[in-house]
Design an enzyme around this catalytic site. Structure first.
Site, mmCIF file in Angstrom:
data_model
loop_
_atom_site.group_PDB
_atom_site.id
_atom_site.type_symbol
_atom_site.label_atom_id
_atom_site.label_comp_id
_atom_site.label_asym_id
_atom_site.label_seq_id
_atom_site.Cartn_x
_atom_site.Cartn_y
_atom_site.Cartn_z
ATOM 1 N N PHE A 1 -17.314 8.373 0.990
ATOM 2 C CA PHE A 1 -16.375 8.531 -0.128
ATOM 3 C C PHE A 1 -16.363 9.984 -0.590
ATOM 4 O O PHE A 1 -17.330 10.721 -0.369
ATOM 5 C CB PHE A 1 -16.796 7.641 -1.300
ATOM 6 C CG PHE A 1 -16.409 6.191 -1.124
ATOM 7 C CD1 PHE A 1 -15.278 5.684 -1.731
ATOM 8 C CD2 PHE A 1 -17.185 5.350 -0.336
ATOM 9 C CE1 PHE A 1 -14.913 4.353 -1.555
ATOM 10 C CE2 PHE A 1 -16.838 4.021 -0.155
ATOM 11 C CZ PHE A 1 -15.690 3.527 -0.774
ATOM 12 N N ARG B 1 0.834 -1.213 0.000
ATOM 13 C CA ARG B 1 0.000 0.000 0.000
ATOM 14 C C ARG B 1 0.865 1.258 0.000
ATOM 15 O O ARG B 1 0.457 2.290 -0.547
ATOM 16 C CB ARG B 1 -0.961 -0.018 1.207
ATOM 17 C CG ARG B 1 -2.030 1.099 1.169
ATOM 18 C CD ARG B 1 -3.142 0.828 2.166
ATOM 19 N NE ARG B 1 -4.194 1.848 2.174
ATOM 20 C CZ ARG B 1 -4.328 2.796 3.102
ATOM 21 N NH1 ARG B 1 -3.475 2.862 4.124
ATOM 22 N NH2 ARG B 1 -5.312 3.677 3.041
ATOM 23 N N ILE C 1 -7.029 7.909 -0.789
ATOM 24 C CA ILE C 1 -7.006 6.450 -0.982
ATOM 25 C C ILE C 1 -7.907 5.895 0.124
ATOM 26 O O ILE C 1 -7.799 6.301 1.279
ATOM 27 C CB ILE C 1 -5.558 5.894 -0.922
ATOM 28 C CG1 ILE C 1 -5.519 4.364 -1.029
ATOM 29 C CG2 ILE C 1 -4.819 6.341 0.322
ATOM 30 C CD1 ILE C 1 -4.065 3.806 -1.141
ATOM 31 N N SER C 2 -8.828 4.999 -0.228
ATOM 32 C CA SER C 2 -9.801 4.487 0.744
ATOM 33 C C SER C 2 -9.094 3.719 1.860
ATOM 34 O O SER C 2 -7.997 3.194 1.671
ATOM 35 C CB SER C 2 -10.794 3.547 0.052
ATOM 36 O OG SER C 2 -11.376 4.178 -1.065
ATOM 37 N N ALA C 3 -9.758 3.628 3.009
ATOM 38 C CA ALA C 3 -9.223 2.843 4.127
ATOM 39 C C ALA C 3 -9.154 1.370 3.722
ATOM 40 O O ALA C 3 -10.028 0.879 3.000
ATOM 41 C CB ALA C 3 -10.110 3.004 5.348
#
Ligand code: SAH
Length: 204
Positions: free
Chosen positions: A199, A31, A57-59
């Site tokens: 989001f 990541r 960037i999403s969790a």
């Protein structure tokens, strides 16, 4: 820095990671390779991180949940709306045949392309464009994953999805949305709500 193994173990314990193949994909993709230098120390904390241009960037738990809900199969051709850093696409690239990822911000397209190249991923095509139109050029798709908050399910997505295909999208106009999973069947659309999420909004 909390390491990847620990994060993955936590995501398994909390039930976000369910299948062995998705666990493997998480272990294979670094990541930190999708995060700007300033935040890289937090790469394995379970939180969204800034990637510039007001985007995130999403969790990891959200990437895990969405990847599992998409039911990825080795032969799948997948469309992602909201390429961002390229991380979600990279995870999917290990599980499906090909990912088409459309991103509206040209600088993020370059960022994602560079990240994917560095990590050695070849089956993701990053495309500059407005994903609310889908990406007709490569239709139909087995799966469509939307990773920006959308006010509605656009007809273009349903039209570009194969019968028996799956569409996953955070639907809502406010800060919070609901994660909606749609299966397109011969008889119509089967819809299920998988709960709240947050989001960044779809822009046009
Ligand atoms: N999946 C990404 C995170 C996405 S954040 C990752 O793994 O890093 C949401 C992204 O959607 C942002 O990069 C934003 O620029 C993009 N976006 C917003 N509106 C869009 C649109 N209409 N078409 C394509 N991408 C869009």
């Amino acid at each position: 820095m909390r390491d990847k193994k620990e994060l993955v173990q936590n995501l398994k314990n909390s039930g976000y990671l369910k299948s062995q193949k998705v666990v493997k994909a998480f272990m294979e993709i670094p990541r930190e390779g999708f995060i700007p230098k300033e935040s890289r120390d937090y790469a394995y904390a379970d939180q969204p991180l800034p990637i510039g241009h007001g985007q995130t960037i999403s969790a990891p738990h959200m990437v895990a949940m969405m990847t599992e809900l998409l039911e990825p199969e080795p032969g799948d051709r997948v469309l992602e709306v909201g390429g961002g850093s390229g991380y979600q696409a990279a995870i999917l690239s290990k599980l499906v045949k090909k990912v088409y990822s459309i991103e509206v911000d040209p600088e993020l397209v370059s960022f994602a392309k560079a990240n994917l190249r560095r990590v050695g991923i070849r089956n993701v095509e990053m495309i500059l464009g407005d994903g609310s139109e889908g990406y007709p050029k490569e239709k139909p798709y087995d799966k469509i994953i939307v990773t920006c908050a959308t006010p509605k399910i656009f007809d273009s997505w349903i039209n570009q999805l194969k019968t028996e295909g799956i569409l996953l999208a955070p639907v809502g106009r406010g800060f919070y949305q609901e994660l909606i999973k749609i299966r397109k069947t011969k008889k119509g659309l089967e819809k299920r709500n998988h709960g709240g999420c947050a989001f960044v909004p779809l822009r046009r």
